[in-house]
Design a protein around this motif. Structure first.
Motif, PDB file in Angstrom:
ATOM      1  N   TYR A   1       7.515   1.530   5.803  1.00  0.00           N
ATOM      2  CA  TYR A   1       8.772   2.242   5.557  1.00  0.00           C
ATOM      3  C   TYR A   1       8.545   3.508   4.728  1.00  0.00           C
ATOM      4  O   TYR A   1       9.404   4.388   4.696  1.00  0.00           O
ATOM      5  CB  TYR A   1       9.799   1.321   4.885  1.00  0.00           C
ATOM      6  CG  TYR A   1       9.467   0.927   3.466  1.00  0.00           C
ATOM      7  CD1 TYR A   1      10.018   1.603   2.395  1.00  0.00           C
ATOM      8  CD2 TYR A   1       8.596  -0.130   3.206  1.00  0.00           C
ATOM      9  CE1 TYR A   1       9.721   1.246   1.088  1.00  0.00           C
ATOM     10  CE2 TYR A   1       8.293  -0.499   1.912  1.00  0.00           C
ATOM     11  CZ  TYR A   1       8.853   0.194   0.853  1.00  0.00           C
ATOM     12  OH  TYR A   1       8.549  -0.159  -0.445  1.00  0.00           O
ATOM     13  N   LEU A   2       7.395   3.621   4.094  1.00  0.00           N
ATOM     14  CA  LEU A   2       7.077   4.812   3.301  1.00  0.00           C
ATOM     15  C   LEU A   2       6.439   5.915   4.148  1.00  0.00           C
ATOM     16  O   LEU A   2       6.139   6.986   3.638  1.00  0.00           O
ATOM     17  CB  LEU A   2       6.142   4.453   2.140  1.00  0.00           C
ATOM     18  CG  LEU A   2       6.739   3.509   1.098  1.00  0.00           C
ATOM     19  CD1 LEU A   2       5.689   3.124   0.067  1.00  0.00           C
ATOM     20  CD2 LEU A   2       7.952   4.131   0.435  1.00  0.00           C
ATOM     21  N   TRP A   3       6.252   5.698   5.425  1.00  0.00           N
ATOM     22  CA  TRP A   3       5.651   6.714   6.290  1.00  0.00           C
ATOM     23  C   TRP A   3       6.629   7.844   6.605  1.00  0.00           C
ATOM     24  O   TRP A   3       6.208   8.968   6.876  1.00  0.00           O
ATOM     25  CB  TRP A   3       5.169   6.090   7.583  1.00  0.00           C
ATOM     26  CG  TRP A   3       4.004   5.148   7.444  1.00  0.00           C
ATOM     27  CD1 TRP A   3       3.396   4.741   6.289  1.00  0.00           C
ATOM     28  CD2 TRP A   3       3.317   4.493   8.499  1.00  0.00           C
ATOM     29  NE1 TRP A   3       2.383   3.869   6.561  1.00  0.00           N
ATOM     30  CE2 TRP A   3       2.306   3.700   7.915  1.00  0.00           C
ATOM     31  CE3 TRP A   3       3.469   4.493   9.868  1.00  0.00           C
ATOM     32  CZ2 TRP A   3       1.436   2.916   8.676  1.00  0.00           C
ATOM     33  CZ3 TRP A   3       2.599   3.709  10.624  1.00  0.00           C
ATOM     34  CH2 TRP A   3       1.597   2.945  10.032  1.00  0.00           C
ATOM     35  N   GLN A   4       7.912   7.556   6.599  1.00  0.00           N
ATOM     36  CA  GLN A   4       8.923   8.563   6.961  1.00  0.00           C
ATOM     37  C   GLN A   4       9.242   9.469   5.773  1.00  0.00           C
ATOM     38  O   GLN A   4       9.123   9.066   4.623  1.00  0.00           O
ATOM     39  CB  GLN A   4      10.201   7.876   7.441  1.00  0.00           C
ATOM     40  CG  GLN A   4       9.992   6.964   8.639  1.00  0.00           C
ATOM     41  CD  GLN A   4       9.351   7.674   9.818  1.00  0.00           C
ATOM     42  OE1 GLN A   4       9.763   8.763  10.192  1.00  0.00           O
ATOM     43  NE2 GLN A   4       8.333   7.065  10.402  1.00  0.00           N
ATOM     44  N   ASP A   5       9.663  10.677   6.074  1.00  0.00           N
ATOM     45  CA  ASP A   5      10.053  11.643   5.044  1.00  0.00           C
ATOM     46  C   ASP A   5      11.530  11.439   4.708  1.00  0.00           C
ATOM     47  O   ASP A   5      12.398  12.183   5.158  1.00  0.00           O
ATOM     48  CB  ASP A   5       9.791  13.073   5.541  1.00  0.00           C
ATOM     49  CG  ASP A   5      10.053  14.119   4.470  1.00  0.00           C
ATOM     50  OD1 ASP A   5      10.186  13.763   3.288  1.00  0.00           O
ATOM     51  OD2 ASP A   5      10.116  15.313   4.827  1.00  0.00           O
ATOM     52  N   THR A   6      11.808  10.374   3.953  1.00  0.00           N
ATOM     53  CA  THR A   6      13.183  10.034   3.587  1.00  0.00           C
ATOM     54  C   THR A   6      13.253   9.726   2.103  1.00  0.00           C
ATOM     55  O   THR A   6      12.223   9.595   1.439  1.00  0.00           O
ATOM     56  CB  THR A   6      13.681   8.809   4.374  1.00  0.00           C
ATOM     57  OG1 THR A   6      12.832   7.695   4.055  1.00  0.00           O
ATOM     58  CG2 THR A   6      13.670   9.039   5.870  1.00  0.00           C
ATOM     59  N   GLY A   7      14.450   9.595   1.599  1.00  0.00           N
ATOM     60  CA  GLY A   7      14.626   9.199   0.215  1.00  0.00           C
ATOM     61  C   GLY A   7      15.250  10.289  -0.635  1.00  0.00           C
ATOM     62  O   GLY A   7      15.830  11.248  -0.133  1.00  0.00           O
ATOM     63  N   THR A   8      15.089  10.132  -1.934  1.00  0.00           N
ATOM     64  CA  THR A   8      15.683  11.008  -2.943  1.00  0.00           C
ATOM     65  C   THR A   8      14.585  11.847  -3.581  1.00  0.00           C
ATOM     66  O   THR A   8      13.496  11.330  -3.859  1.00  0.00           O
ATOM     67  CB  THR A   8      16.375  10.146  -4.019  1.00  0.00           C
ATOM     68  OG1 THR A   8      17.329   9.305  -3.377  1.00  0.00           O
ATOM     69  CG2 THR A   8      17.071  11.001  -5.054  1.00  0.00           C
TER      70      THR A   8
ATOM     71  N   ILE B   1       6.773   6.390  -3.202  1.00  0.00           N
ATOM     72  CA  ILE B   1       6.980   7.728  -2.664  1.00  0.00           C
ATOM     73  C   ILE B   1       6.846   7.703  -1.147  1.00  0.00           C
ATOM     74  O   ILE B   1       5.921   7.087  -0.603  1.00  0.00           O
ATOM     75  CB  ILE B   1       5.967   8.708  -3.298  1.00  0.00           C
ATOM     76  CG1 ILE B   1       6.186   8.755  -4.811  1.00  0.00           C
ATOM     77  CG2 ILE B   1       6.098  10.096  -2.684  1.00  0.00           C
ATOM     78  CD1 ILE B   1       5.132   9.528  -5.573  1.00  0.00           C
ATOM     79  N   SER B   2       7.776   8.383  -0.475  1.00  0.00           N
ATOM     80  CA  SER B   2       7.786   8.401   0.991  1.00  0.00           C
ATOM     81  C   SER B   2       6.915   9.531   1.547  1.00  0.00           C
ATOM     82  O   SER B   2       6.288  10.274   0.804  1.00  0.00           O
ATOM     83  CB  SER B   2       9.220   8.541   1.504  1.00  0.00           C
ATOM     84  OG  SER B   2       9.754   9.798   1.153  1.00  0.00           O
ATOM     85  N   ASN B   3       6.912   9.628   2.879  1.00  0.00           N
ATOM     86  CA  ASN B   3       6.166  10.648   3.620  1.00  0.00           C
ATOM     87  C   ASN B   3       4.653  10.482   3.464  1.00  0.00           C
ATOM     88  O   ASN B   3       3.914  11.461   3.351  1.00  0.00           O
ATOM     89  CB  ASN B   3       6.598  12.059   3.225  1.00  0.00           C
ATOM     90  CG  ASN B   3       6.208  13.094   4.259  1.00  0.00           C
ATOM     91  OD1 ASN B   3       6.030  12.782   5.429  1.00  0.00           O
ATOM     92  ND2 ASN B   3       6.059  14.329   3.824  1.00  0.00           N
ATOM     93  N   CYS B   4       4.200   9.242   3.497  1.00  0.00           N
ATOM     94  CA  CYS B   4       2.764   8.976   3.357  1.00  0.00           C
ATOM     95  C   CYS B   4       2.019   9.455   4.603  1.00  0.00           C
ATOM     96  O   CYS B   4       2.292   8.995   5.714  1.00  0.00           O
ATOM     97  CB  CYS B   4       2.509   7.491   3.152  1.00  0.00           C
ATOM     98  SG  CYS B   4       0.753   7.121   2.937  1.00  0.00           S
ATOM     99  N   PRO B   5       1.059  10.357   4.423  1.00  0.00           N
ATOM    100  CA  PRO B   5       0.304  10.853   5.567  1.00  0.00           C
ATOM    101  C   PRO B   5      -0.858   9.940   5.958  1.00  0.00           C
ATOM    102  O   PRO B   5      -1.466  10.135   7.006  1.00  0.00           O
ATOM    103  CB  PRO B   5      -0.224  12.202   5.064  1.00  0.00           C
ATOM    104  CG  PRO B   5      -0.420  11.987   3.597  1.00  0.00           C
ATOM    105  CD  PRO B   5       0.711  11.067   3.186  1.00  0.00           C
ATOM    106  N   CYS B   6      -1.174   8.948   5.145  1.00  0.00           N
ATOM    107  CA  CYS B   6      -2.365   8.122   5.390  1.00  0.00           C
ATOM    108  C   CYS B   6      -2.174   7.167   6.570  1.00  0.00           C
ATOM    109  O   CYS B   6      -3.093   6.976   7.361  1.00  0.00           O
ATOM    110  CB  CYS B   6      -2.735   7.352   4.127  1.00  0.00           C
ATOM    111  SG  CYS B   6      -3.142   8.442   2.735  1.00  0.00           S
TER     112      CYS B   6
ATOM    113  N   ILE C   1      11.650   6.263  -2.380  1.00  0.00           N
ATOM    114  CA  ILE C   1      12.525   5.331  -1.676  1.00  0.00           C
ATOM    115  C   ILE C   1      13.103   4.317  -2.655  1.00  0.00           C
ATOM    116  O   ILE C   1      14.285   4.039  -2.649  1.00  0.00           O
ATOM    117  CB  ILE C   1      11.766   4.585  -0.554  1.00  0.00           C
ATOM    118  CG1 ILE C   1      11.252   5.566   0.489  1.00  0.00           C
ATOM    119  CG2 ILE C   1      12.616   3.498   0.067  1.00  0.00           C
ATOM    120  CD1 ILE C   1      12.315   6.175   1.355  1.00  0.00           C
ATOM    121  N   ASN C   2      12.235   3.747  -3.478  1.00  0.00           N
ATOM    122  CA  ASN C   2      12.674   2.741  -4.442  1.00  0.00           C
ATOM    123  C   ASN C   2      11.710   2.696  -5.616  1.00  0.00           C
ATOM    124  O   ASN C   2      10.698   3.410  -5.638  1.00  0.00           O
ATOM    125  CB  ASN C   2      12.828   1.371  -3.771  1.00  0.00           C
ATOM    126  CG  ASN C   2      11.577   0.923  -3.051  1.00  0.00           C
ATOM    127  OD1 ASN C   2      10.479   1.412  -3.285  1.00  0.00           O
ATOM    128  ND2 ASN C   2      11.737  -0.024  -2.138  1.00  0.00           N
TER     129      ASN C   2
END
Length: 154
Positions: A38-45, A24-29, A5-6
């Protein structure tokens, strides 16, 4: 594929290092009380070796360490990136902040210089609190790591 994400240059994540921290996004924890929901979603580059090389070109003279903040959904790929960095850019330390209670058996610990483990548990606090369950380990040789969490305590 891991996505970020950033990122930013930080001074507090790894003691004695100037660190390029990559969120890093898409955190499963999904830790209750998480400050980075905001890192829970599967978004970003997509985070690829090409992206890491671009970061090195841009910030390489200013940093001593690269830290992957997350990536628990794909620990094997975090390991691929760490291995790439150690092979191509051995002058940099490589760190990984994992929210898991222990490191996946699918990674090779020798590809990392620092590894933080432990989910955020609000009543125990973060690394700065002596009551924390989280631990930061520094590799001293081979697969031998030492706990340096105390370095965050005042």
């Amino acid at each position: 594929m891991l996505k970020y994400i950033n990122y930013g240059i930080v001074f507090q994540e790894i003691p004695d290092e100037v660190t390029l921290s990559i969120n890093i996004s898409n955190c499963p924890c999904r830790c209750p009380g998480c400050h980075s929901t905001y890192l829970w979603q599967d978004t970003g580059t997509a985070l690829t070796p090409v992206v890491l090389e671009r970061f090195i070109r841009e910030y390489g003279n200013d940093i001593t360490c690269i830290c992957f903040m997350g990536g628990d959904a794909e620990p094997e790929y975090v390991n691929v990136l760490a291995s790439f960095m150690h092979r191509e850019y051995p002058q940099y330390k490589i760190a990984w902040y994992s929210g898991r209670p222990r490191i996946s058996s699918k990674i090779r610990k020798t590809d990392f210089d620092y590894i933080k483990v432990g989910p955020y548990i609000k009543h125990l606090g973060c690394l700065k609190k002596q009551t924390t369950n989280q631990r930061l380990y520094k590799r001293v040789s081979g697969e031998d790591f030492t706990d340096i969490t105390y370095r965050f305590w005042r």
